[in-house]
Design a protein around this motif. Sequence first.
Motif, PDB file in Angstrom:
ATOM      1  N   SER A 292      46.148  33.812  22.005  1.00  0.00           N
ATOM      2  CA  SER A 292      46.706  35.114  21.600  1.00  0.00           C
ATOM      3  C   SER A 292      45.837  35.769  20.529  1.00  0.00           C
ATOM      4  CB  SER A 292      48.157  34.967  21.138  1.00  0.00           C
ATOM      5  OG  SER A 292      48.212  34.350  19.879  1.00  0.00           O
ATOM      6  N   GLY A 293      45.123  34.955  19.747  1.00  0.00           N
ATOM      7  CA  GLY A 293      44.216  35.504  18.746  1.00  0.00           C
ATOM      8  C   GLY A 293      42.963  36.101  19.367  1.00  0.00           C
ATOM      9  N   GLN A 294      42.522  35.517  20.474  1.00  0.00           N
ATOM     10  CA  GLN A 294      41.251  35.943  21.067  1.00  0.00           C
ATOM     11  C   GLN A 294      41.418  36.960  22.184  1.00  0.00           C
ATOM     12  OE1 GLN A 294      39.078  32.437  22.239  1.00  0.00           O
ATOM     13  NE2 GLN A 294      38.865  31.689  20.141  1.00  0.00           N
ATOM     14  N   ASN A 295      42.614  36.976  22.785  1.00  0.00           N
ATOM     15  CA  ASN A 295      42.815  37.825  23.956  1.00  0.00           C
ATOM     16  C   ASN A 295      43.797  38.956  23.627  1.00  0.00           C
ATOM     17  OD1 ASN A 295      43.458  38.912  26.427  1.00  0.00           O
ATOM     18  ND2 ASN A 295      43.953  36.950  27.409  1.00  0.00           N
ATOM     19  N   SER A 296      43.292  40.201  23.592  1.00  0.00           N
ATOM     20  CA  SER A 296      44.137  41.330  23.186  1.00  0.00           C
ATOM     21  C   SER A 296      45.205  41.653  24.236  1.00  0.00           C
ATOM     22  CB  SER A 296      43.276  42.570  22.925  1.00  0.00           C
ATOM     23  OG  SER A 296      42.427  42.793  24.038  1.00  0.00           O
ATOM     24  N   ASN A 297      45.014  41.196  25.477  1.00  0.00           N
ATOM     25  CA  ASN A 297      46.003  41.452  26.525  1.00  0.00           C
ATOM     26  C   ASN A 297      47.080  40.361  26.612  1.00  0.00           C
ATOM     27  OD1 ASN A 297      44.673  43.797  27.448  1.00  0.00           O
ATOM     28  ND2 ASN A 297      43.239  42.508  28.609  1.00  0.00           N
ATOM     29  N   TRP A 298      47.031  39.433  25.675  1.00  0.00           N
ATOM     30  CA  TRP A 298      47.960  38.303  25.723  1.00  0.00           C
ATOM     31  C   TRP A 298      49.407  38.759  25.602  1.00  0.00           C
ATOM     32  CZ3 TRP A 298      47.607  33.387  27.130  1.00  0.00           C
ATOM     33  CH2 TRP A 298      48.674  32.533  26.828  1.00  0.00           C
ATOM     34  N   ASP A 299      50.262  38.308  26.537  1.00  0.00           N
ATOM     35  CA  ASP A 299      51.678  38.665  26.490  1.00  0.00           C
ATOM     36  C   ASP A 299      52.519  37.423  26.183  1.00  0.00           C
ATOM     37  OD1 ASP A 299      54.317  39.386  26.900  1.00  0.00           O
ATOM     38  OD2 ASP A 299      53.844  40.722  28.590  1.00  0.00           O
ATOM     39  N   ASN A 300      52.970  37.382  24.954  1.00  0.00           N
ATOM     40  CA  ASN A 300      53.700  36.200  24.511  1.00  0.00           C
ATOM     41  C   ASN A 300      55.035  35.985  25.216  1.00  0.00           C
ATOM     42  OD1 ASN A 300      52.898  34.146  22.958  1.00  0.00           O
ATOM     43  ND2 ASN A 300      53.685  34.974  21.037  1.00  0.00           N
ATOM     44  N   SER A 301      55.688  37.094  25.587  1.00  0.00           N
ATOM     45  CA  SER A 301      57.020  36.962  26.188  1.00  0.00           C
ATOM     46  C   SER A 301      56.931  36.288  27.557  1.00  0.00           C
ATOM     47  CB  SER A 301      57.708  38.319  26.292  1.00  0.00           C
ATOM     48  OG  SER A 301      56.910  39.182  27.076  1.00  0.00           O
TER      49      SER A 301
END
Length: 272
Positions: A175-184
């Motif tokens: 999530s720190g490296q990937n701006s498209n990361w969707d945590n939900s």
Amino acid sequence: MSHELQHYLPLELGLYQSITRNKENNSIFEPYLSNPISTQFDCHCIECKKESTFKFYKEGKSTQYFMDYYSQIIINKINEKLPINFLFKCQRDESHVFYFTLLIDEDKVIKIGQYPSFADLQLHKINKYRTVLKNDYRDFSKAIRLNSQEIGAGSFVYLRRIFENLIEETRQIASGQNSNWDNSIFEGSKMDNKIKLLKDYLPDILVENRRLYAILSKGIHELTEQECLDLFPNVQLAIELILDEKIHQKEKQMKISSVKSFVSATIEKFKS
Ligand SMILES: [Zn+2]
């Protein structure tokens, strides 16, 4: 007689596990029961802290004594259901010992004693993970201790927690490296999909075999004691794969930064 089979009794047969002696597997027992002076095996020495060869120790008795009397002594012990002790010494230092005891009841063989314990023989292998595991190292060694005592669910709980912690650490990196990361999406997923979502950050082999770890999403009460014991080695390997990768990345970073600082120091030097 190859020494390969001589591994089985000291290193593979578990404590209080029984095995039935028959024609097919007799070569496992034969060297120990009829001609022990020739027995030896390679194993980690907890005193030398490295691999060594352990050879049968005659306790001051002559080779002739063993040739003449040993098989008779063994037969008597089997008839009277008395424990049979085997003592081995490290070839590097005679004060380093390996010891195991068998109880033979007709064709049934049970290992009733062993020193060092399976856990002690296993634990040195995970020592290299101490720094990358930090607080989880204690739990990792606890898991291995419990598993070596055949405690299935108990050992599995620790291992599963470490595995989940490693997946969580990997999620933080992703999530720190990937701006498209969707945590939900990640939080709502089962382990199988979580691993898939982290595929660029985890070892390939783990991603390819992720269905195996889908089982980790199951509650511990849904698994039998035996299922936990069967899963343990694979989950342990998966954890070690992630840790190996971490160690590798850490070493790589150290080398990169040492080259960088060397280059900048050298440039400074030539400037002046
Ligand atoms: Zn030794």
